[in-house]
Design an enzyme around this catalytic site. Sequence first.
Site, PDB file in Angstrom:
ATOM      1  N   ARG A  68       0.834  -1.293   0.041  1.00 54.61           N
ATOM      2  CA  ARG A  68      -0.176  -0.095  -0.057  1.00 54.61           C
ATOM      3  C   ARG A  68       0.614   1.431  -0.030  1.00 54.61           C
ATOM      4  O   ARG A  68       0.467   2.101  -0.671  1.00 54.61           O
ATOM      5  CB  ARG A  68      -1.088  -0.052   1.312  1.00 54.61           C
ATOM      6  N   HIS A 127       0.465   4.380  -2.332  1.00 56.85           N
ATOM      7  CA  HIS A 127       0.243   5.866  -1.931  1.00 56.85           C
ATOM      8  C   HIS A 127       1.268   6.744  -2.349  1.00 56.85           C
ATOM      9  O   HIS A 127       1.054   8.091  -2.471  1.00 56.85           O
ATOM     10  CB  HIS A 127       0.061   5.639  -0.348  1.00 56.85           C
ATOM     11  N   HIS A 162      -6.437  -5.803  -2.156  1.00 50.87           N
ATOM     12  CA  HIS A 162      -7.205  -6.192  -1.123  1.00 50.87           C
ATOM     13  C   HIS A 162      -7.371  -7.487  -0.452  1.00 50.87           C
ATOM     14  O   HIS A 162      -8.175  -7.754   0.487  1.00 50.87           O
ATOM     15  CB  HIS A 162      -8.595  -5.307  -0.991  1.00 50.87           C
ATOM     16  N   ASN A 188      -3.770   9.220   4.347  1.00 51.02           N
ATOM     17  CA  ASN A 188      -2.330   8.887   4.985  1.00 51.02           C
ATOM     18  C   ASN A 188      -2.355   8.813   6.566  1.00 51.02           C
ATOM     19  O   ASN A 188      -1.766   7.889   7.197  1.00 51.02           O
ATOM     20  CB  ASN A 188      -1.040   9.429   4.377  1.00 51.02           C
TER      21      ASN A 188
END
Length: 316
Positions: free
Chosen positions: A60, A64, A191, A92
């Site tokens: 992840r 990001h 996910h 975040n």
Amino acid sequence: MAFHNFLLLSLIAAYASAATDGKLSPNYYSSTCPKALSIIQAGVAAAIKKETRMGASLLRLHFHDCFVNGCDASVLLDDNATFIGEKTAAPNNNSIRGFNVIDDIKAKVEKACPGVVSCADVVALAARDSAVYLGGPFWNVGLGRRDSLTASRALANISIPPPTSNLSALITSFSAQGLSFKDLVALSGSHTIGLARCTSFRGHIYNDSNIDPSYAKSLQRICPRSGKDNVLAPLDLRTPTRFDNLYYKNLLERKGLLHSDQELFNGNSADSLVRRYESNPSKFFRDFASAMVKMSNIKPLTGRQGEVRKNCRKVN
């Protein structure tokens, strides 16, 4: 001798142009830091052994990073007296993690080859190695990224799609990064591992109709309408620590944890891809690997752009 020198200069020129034209190469460190990849892989394995969730967190972190001005390690920069970075942006703050793992790996790489391997490349490799360690596909990571000298909290607030996103918002967000509809559905399959906070799925379990009622009730028992924001639930209720395709099976049963997850199977254009990935795990793995390569190539800094940070949390 003259020919040998000419050949050597030609090779150096070719290498320099490859490094400056924005093209990344899996072999970028083969001569300058041959142990880099094995050091990073070992660091990732140790971190996941210590805490299984860390694999999803490192994957992840790369996502990001790449969605804000490209894959340039801007997300790793700490705030200081004169600078506000991306860590405290809404998507975040109290959410992304794994910074200490990246610090530890970077310190080991620095010891082996000081000032050679960028933080952005460490993050990209850690994401791949995490997926592989948990049973996911392998892909060749192009290397040669450099680290940014700055970050953008404002851009982080608008570029990273929140878990409340509907399908059209997700499509817009991914398209802005040069990622296709297929990339969106495949990358969402990340996910299949990891956990999410109550605050991320509360709206889905109380307000949405496109969710299995018994699944919603089981989540409501741990995530009340208010309070307990940091209670965690698995993004994939079946195999939350294994990288597989069961995320898509969950969607077919209306058991996606996030609103944005279940939007991929909601009587719309994504339904057929979800069905395909649910029935064909190797197709999902191929498309996921391909989409990760595309994502990790978003606007890298190369050549003389940026720098190679010694400490990932601050510029040199």
